[in-house]
Scaffold this motif. Structure first.
Motif, PDB file in Angstrom:
ATOM      1  N   GLU A   1     -47.119 -62.631  88.579  1.00  0.00           N
ATOM      2  CA  GLU A   1     -46.298 -61.956  89.591  1.00  0.00           C
ATOM      3  C   GLU A   1     -46.273 -62.757  90.895  1.00  0.00           C
ATOM      4  O   GLU A   1     -45.234 -62.842  91.549  1.00  0.00           O
ATOM      5  N   GLN A   2     -47.399 -63.347  91.273  1.00  0.00           N
ATOM      6  CA  GLN A   2     -47.428 -64.171  92.482  1.00  0.00           C
ATOM      7  C   GLN A   2     -46.509 -65.384  92.341  1.00  0.00           C
ATOM      8  O   GLN A   2     -45.799 -65.734  93.283  1.00  0.00           O
TER       9      GLN A   2
ATOM     10  N   GLU B   1     -48.681 -70.110  81.576  1.00  0.00           N
ATOM     11  CA  GLU B   1     -48.188 -69.098  80.627  1.00  0.00           C
ATOM     12  C   GLU B   1     -49.206 -68.858  79.519  1.00  0.00           C
ATOM     13  O   GLU B   1     -49.436 -67.716  79.120  1.00  0.00           O
ATOM     14  N   ALA B   2     -49.815 -69.923  79.023  1.00  0.00           N
ATOM     15  CA  ALA B   2     -50.826 -69.765  77.969  1.00  0.00           C
ATOM     16  C   ALA B   2     -52.019 -68.966  78.493  1.00  0.00           C
ATOM     17  O   ALA B   2     -52.522 -68.078  77.793  1.00  0.00           O
TER      18      ALA B   2
ATOM     19  N   ALA C   1     -38.987 -66.838  93.469  1.00  0.00           N
ATOM     20  CA  ALA C   1     -37.813 -66.080  93.914  1.00  0.00           C
ATOM     21  C   ALA C   1     -37.549 -66.315  95.396  1.00  0.00           C
ATOM     22  O   ALA C   1     -36.405 -66.539  95.808  1.00  0.00           O
ATOM     23  N   THR C   2     -38.608 -66.285  96.191  1.00  0.00           N
ATOM     24  CA  THR C   2     -38.464 -66.510  97.630  1.00  0.00           C
ATOM     25  C   THR C   2     -37.915 -67.913  97.899  1.00  0.00           C
ATOM     26  O   THR C   2     -37.025 -68.094  98.731  1.00  0.00           O
ATOM     27  N   GLU C   3     -38.437 -68.892  97.178  1.00  0.00           N
ATOM     28  CA  GLU C   3     -37.972 -70.273  97.356  1.00  0.00           C
ATOM     29  C   GLU C   3     -36.500 -70.418  96.946  1.00  0.00           C
ATOM     30  O   GLU C   3     -35.708 -71.044  97.655  1.00  0.00           O
ATOM     31  N   LEU C   4     -36.133 -69.832  95.813  1.00  0.00           N
ATOM     32  CA  LEU C   4     -34.751 -69.903  95.335  1.00  0.00           C
ATOM     33  C   LEU C   4     -33.796 -69.237  96.316  1.00  0.00           C
ATOM     34  O   LEU C   4     -32.757 -69.815  96.682  1.00  0.00           O
TER      35      LEU C   4
END
Length: 119
Positions: free
Chosen positions: A71-72, A14-15, A78-81
């Motif tokens: 984004e990656q 994030e940093a 998201a795919t894993e969740l």
């Protein structure tokens, strides 16, 4: 891209996404302020991210550059969740998510436009 970024690693990413390329020393200062980490913790996390090829090290001064985009990572998470909790069904995920949230008319329109792009 199949890189698992853990919560502690995400703080460093994030940093880098927010600030751009930073030296390890700059990351140490940021992580101290934002998380209270000591320098060894930050260097350990940087090392793990380098090993995963999520960031690359460059000289001078142990510079760090994000290779993986936000984004990656979002897409991977998201795919894993969805795979883990919703039997890999985006429809089941969206149904569960939307049934528990009130959306504005603008958000509903945005979702409609996204669905139309998928057709």
């Amino acid at each position: 891209m199949e890189i698992k970024i853990y919560d502690s690693e995400l703080k460093v990413m994030e940093a880098l996404w927010r600030e751009g390329d930073l030296t390890a020393g700059q990351l140490v200062k940021i992580m101290k302020t934002e998380t209270g980490w000591n320098p060894n913790t930050t260097y350990t996390v940087i090392g793990k991210l380098i090993d995963k090829r999520a960031i690359e090290r460059f000289e001078p001064k142990f510079g760090c550059k994000a290779i993986v985009t936000k984004e990656q990572v979002r897409q991977q998470e998201a795919t894993e969740l969805i795979g883990k909790l919703y039997d890999s069904s985006a429809r089941v995920f969206l149904s569960a998510f939307l049934s528990g949230n009130k959306l504005s008319n603008a958000e509903i329109e945005e979702l409609k436009q996204l669905v139309e792009k998928l057709r």
